[in-house]
Motif scaffolding. Structure first.
Motif, PDB file in Angstrom:
ATOM      1  N   ALA A  73     -42.373 -50.074  37.836  1.00  0.00           N
ATOM      2  CA  ALA A  73     -43.063 -51.348  38.038  1.00  0.00           C
ATOM      3  C   ALA A  73     -43.638 -51.858  36.729  1.00  0.00           C
ATOM      4  N   ARG A  74     -44.184 -50.952  35.921  1.00  0.00           N
ATOM      5  CA  ARG A  74     -44.738 -51.340  34.623  1.00  0.00           C
ATOM      6  C   ARG A  74     -43.634 -51.841  33.698  1.00  0.00           C
ATOM      7  N   ALA A  75     -42.489 -51.170  33.712  1.00  0.00           N
ATOM      8  CA  ALA A  75     -41.375 -51.612  32.876  1.00  0.00           C
ATOM      9  C   ALA A  75     -40.937 -53.028  33.258  1.00  0.00           C
ATOM     10  N   ALA A  76     -40.869 -53.313  34.555  1.00  0.00           N
ATOM     11  CA  ALA A  76     -40.502 -54.660  35.003  1.00  0.00           C
ATOM     12  C   ALA A  76     -41.514 -55.685  34.508  1.00  0.00           C
ATOM     13  N   ASP A  77     -42.804 -55.351  34.590  1.00  0.00           N
ATOM     14  CA  ASP A  77     -43.842 -56.262  34.099  1.00  0.00           C
ATOM     15  C   ASP A  77     -43.701 -56.494  32.600  1.00  0.00           C
ATOM     16  N   LEU A  78     -43.382 -55.428  31.863  1.00  0.00           N
ATOM     17  CA  LEU A  78     -43.263 -55.552  30.413  1.00  0.00           C
ATOM     18  C   LEU A  78     -42.066 -56.401  30.006  1.00  0.00           C
ATOM     19  N   VAL A  79     -40.958 -56.279  30.731  1.00  0.00           N
ATOM     20  CA  VAL A  79     -39.800 -57.126  30.447  1.00  0.00           C
ATOM     21  C   VAL A  79     -40.183 -58.601  30.600  1.00  0.00           C
ATOM     22  N   GLU A  80     -40.930 -58.893  31.652  1.00  0.00           N
ATOM     23  CA  GLU A  80     -41.356 -60.279  31.874  1.00  0.00           C
ATOM     24  C   GLU A  80     -42.341 -60.731  30.810  1.00  0.00           C
ATOM     25  N   MET A  81     -43.349 -59.920  30.509  1.00  0.00           N
ATOM     26  CA  MET A  81     -44.367 -60.310  29.529  1.00  0.00           C
ATOM     27  C   MET A  81     -43.791 -60.460  28.126  1.00  0.00           C
ATOM     28  N   ALA A  82     -42.731 -59.700  27.824  1.00  0.00           N
ATOM     29  CA  ALA A  82     -42.093 -59.797  26.509  1.00  0.00           C
ATOM     30  C   ALA A  82     -41.074 -60.931  26.433  1.00  0.00           C
ATOM     31  N   GLY A  83     -40.923 -61.684  27.524  1.00  0.00           N
ATOM     32  CA  GLY A  83     -40.070 -62.868  27.504  1.00  0.00           C
ATOM     33  C   GLY A  83     -38.659 -62.675  28.010  1.00  0.00           C
ATOM     34  N   GLY A  84     -38.329 -61.472  28.496  1.00  0.00           N
ATOM     35  CA  GLY A  84     -36.967 -61.227  28.959  1.00  0.00           C
ATOM     36  C   GLY A  84     -36.567 -62.056  30.157  1.00  0.00           C
ATOM     37  N   ARG A  85     -37.498 -62.262  31.066  1.00  0.00           N
ATOM     38  CA  ARG A  85     -37.173 -63.027  32.277  1.00  0.00           C
ATOM     39  C   ARG A  85     -36.951 -64.496  31.952  1.00  0.00           C
ATOM     40  N   SER A  86     -37.824 -65.093  31.165  1.00  0.00           N
ATOM     41  CA  SER A  86     -37.676 -66.515  30.828  1.00  0.00           C
ATOM     42  C   SER A  86     -36.432 -66.733  29.974  1.00  0.00           C
ATOM     43  N   TRP A  87     -36.142 -65.784  29.065  1.00  0.00           N
ATOM     44  CA  TRP A  87     -34.924 -65.901  28.265  1.00  0.00           C
ATOM     45  C   TRP A  87     -33.701 -65.889  29.175  1.00  0.00           C
ATOM     46  N   GLY A  88     -33.682 -64.964  30.136  1.00  0.00           N
ATOM     47  CA  GLY A  88     -32.543 -64.857  31.032  1.00  0.00           C
ATOM     48  C   GLY A  88     -32.326 -66.121  31.846  1.00  0.00           C
ATOM     49  N   GLU A  89     -33.392 -66.714  32.351  1.00  0.00           N
ATOM     50  CA  GLU A  89     -33.271 -67.927  33.147  1.00  0.00           C
ATOM     51  C   GLU A  89     -32.753 -69.093  32.304  1.00  0.00           C
ATOM     52  N   HIS A  90     -33.253 -69.221  31.075  1.00  0.00           N
ATOM     53  CA  HIS A  90     -32.816 -70.305  30.188  1.00  0.00           C
ATOM     54  C   HIS A  90     -31.356 -70.116  29.781  1.00  0.00           C
ATOM     55  N   GLU A  91     -30.976 -68.880  29.422  1.00  0.00           N
ATOM     56  CA  GLU A  91     -29.610 -68.610  28.985  1.00  0.00           C
ATOM     57  C   GLU A  91     -28.618 -68.821  30.117  1.00  0.00           C
ATOM     58  N   THR A  92     -28.984 -68.460  31.327  1.00  0.00           N
ATOM     59  CA  THR A  92     -28.113 -68.678  32.478  1.00  0.00           C
ATOM     60  C   THR A  92     -27.798 -70.158  32.654  1.00  0.00           C
ATOM     61  N   ALA A  93     -28.820 -70.998  32.540  1.00  0.00           N
ATOM     62  CA  ALA A  93     -28.625 -72.445  32.692  1.00  0.00           C
ATOM     63  C   ALA A  93     -27.732 -73.000  31.583  1.00  0.00           C
ATOM     64  N   ALA A  94     -27.935 -72.526  30.350  1.00  0.00           N
ATOM     65  CA  ALA A  94     -27.141 -73.018  29.223  1.00  0.00           C
ATOM     66  C   ALA A  94     -25.670 -72.617  29.366  1.00  0.00           C
ATOM     67  N   LEU A  95     -25.417 -71.391  29.763  1.00  0.00           N
ATOM     68  CA  LEU A  95     -24.041 -70.920  29.948  1.00  0.00           C
ATOM     69  C   LEU A  95     -23.338 -71.668  31.073  1.00  0.00           C
ATOM     70  N   LEU A  96     -24.071 -71.982  32.126  1.00  0.00           N
ATOM     71  CA  LEU A  96     -23.486 -72.749  33.224  1.00  0.00           C
ATOM     72  C   LEU A  96     -22.991 -74.099  32.737  1.00  0.00           C
TER      73      LEU A  96
END
Length: 346
Positions: free
Chosen positions: A291-314
């Protein structure tokens, strides 16, 4: 270049997928029925058609997303459904070959809300069933008698080899302490993009497309595949198991270096540093650490990067679709399916 409706004025995607299922599912079942008894029983269980005792069941079947890409690609270039069915069946067989093997390699015990095939029938039997599906895919193309079958088999073989290479890299990344973004992207392009690109290329070729159209459709599928993989990576961390049918935090438990994770590991800062420390421990992550690792991925920007990159690739993928589309072909159905695939919850 053909305009593609952005507002979804065509048929609902659920209706399109149901239409594809009605066309492809009987051919898929017929192909699997030709397997020897032992791998056939495991394959029919894996597909969700039968229980572990061989009794017919309903539900739990896959979405037939890749066959839908193949069939809709044929329609998009002006081809007929019946011509593209062998291509659609072949790519679904390849996809499920990879799933049977993936579940063994990852040690996952649930898929589509039921026990995985290896956990029911044993590791060796599940691997052999996957091998049988791989062989059956090429036999399906050869038996079609379609003029494009020979070239399609070569394209499919290339896609399978890239898929295997991507899967091998993915496993290797789990054992490494550092993976950079470029090699992680190359892994994802091969692991997922190659088969989606192959589905679109095979479908358009069986639909009678010219070389340039087939290449644009292949590139559409590859870019969509990369976007799809990133969306799947996000679900692998934050998806609800009740919806996805997969164990919570499975990818983090296996220390998969997915693109969102690599983006977070490479971000720098306190959260990224703590995540690096978790991923380089010499023991598996469990419980609160996951659970902590998931929180850290989000806090370090991994989740927002993934959402933005998905939209750009589409958007990049849709540009190739516009170039390939036949003026009278229903490109909007394929575009709608692409959007659904990258904005999903399972």
């Amino acid at each position: 270049m053909v305009a593609i409706e952005e507002t979804g004025h065509g048929r609902p995607t659920a209706e399109v997928l149901a239409d594809v299922r009605d066309i492809v599912a009987p051919a898929l079942r017929a192909a699997v029925a030709a397997l020897p008894p032992a791998p056939r029983a495991i394959a029919e269980y894996h597909f969700g058609w039968r229980d572990e005792h061989g009794n017919p069941v309903s539900g739990a079947s896959g979405k037939l997303f890749r066959p839908a890409l193949a069939l809709l690609a044929a329609r998009t270039v002006g081809g007929a459904d019946r011509d593209a069915v062998p291509a659609a069946v072949a790519v679904e067989l390849i996809h499920n070959f990879s799933l049977l093997h993936d579940d063994v390699m990852d040690g996952d015990t649930t898929r589509r809300h039921r026990a995985t095939a290896w956990s029911v029938f044993g590791t060796g039997s599940a691997i052999l069933a996957g091998d049988a599906l791989l062989s059956l895919a090429f036999d399906t193309l050869a038996a079609s008698g379609h003029p494009a079958a020979g070239d399609a088999a070569r394209r499919l073989d290339t896609a399978v080899q890239r898929l295997i290479g991507g899967q091998s890299a993915d496993m290797d990344f789990e054992r490494r302490t550092h993976v950079d973004a470029a090699e992680c992207r190359a892994m994802a392009e091969s692991k997922t993009g190659a088969l989606l690109g192959g589905a679109c290329a095979l479908g358009s070729a069986f639909g009678g497309a010219g070389t340039a159209q087939v290449e644009d459709m292949r590139r559409f599928g590859e870019l969509l595949g990369l976007a799809f993989q990133i969306a799947d990576d996000l679900l692998g961390i934050w998806g609800d198991p009740a919806v996805t049918g997969k164990p919570v935090h499975s990818d983090l438990r296996n220390r998969k270096k997915s693109l969102p994770v690599v983006a977070a590991l490479s971000a720098g800062g306190t959260e990224s540093g703590e995540l690096v420390a978790l991923f380089t421990r010499d023991r598996p992550l469990e419980g609160a650490e996951l659970a902590r690792a998931a929180d850290l991925v989000e806090m370090a920007g991994g989740r927002s990067w993934g959402e933005h990159e998905t939209a750009a690739l589409l958007q990049q993928a849709l540009d190739h679709l516009r170039r390939a589309a036949y003026a009278g072909g229903p490109a909007s159905d394929l575009a709608a399916l692409a959007r659904l695939a990258t904005r999903r919850d399972h």
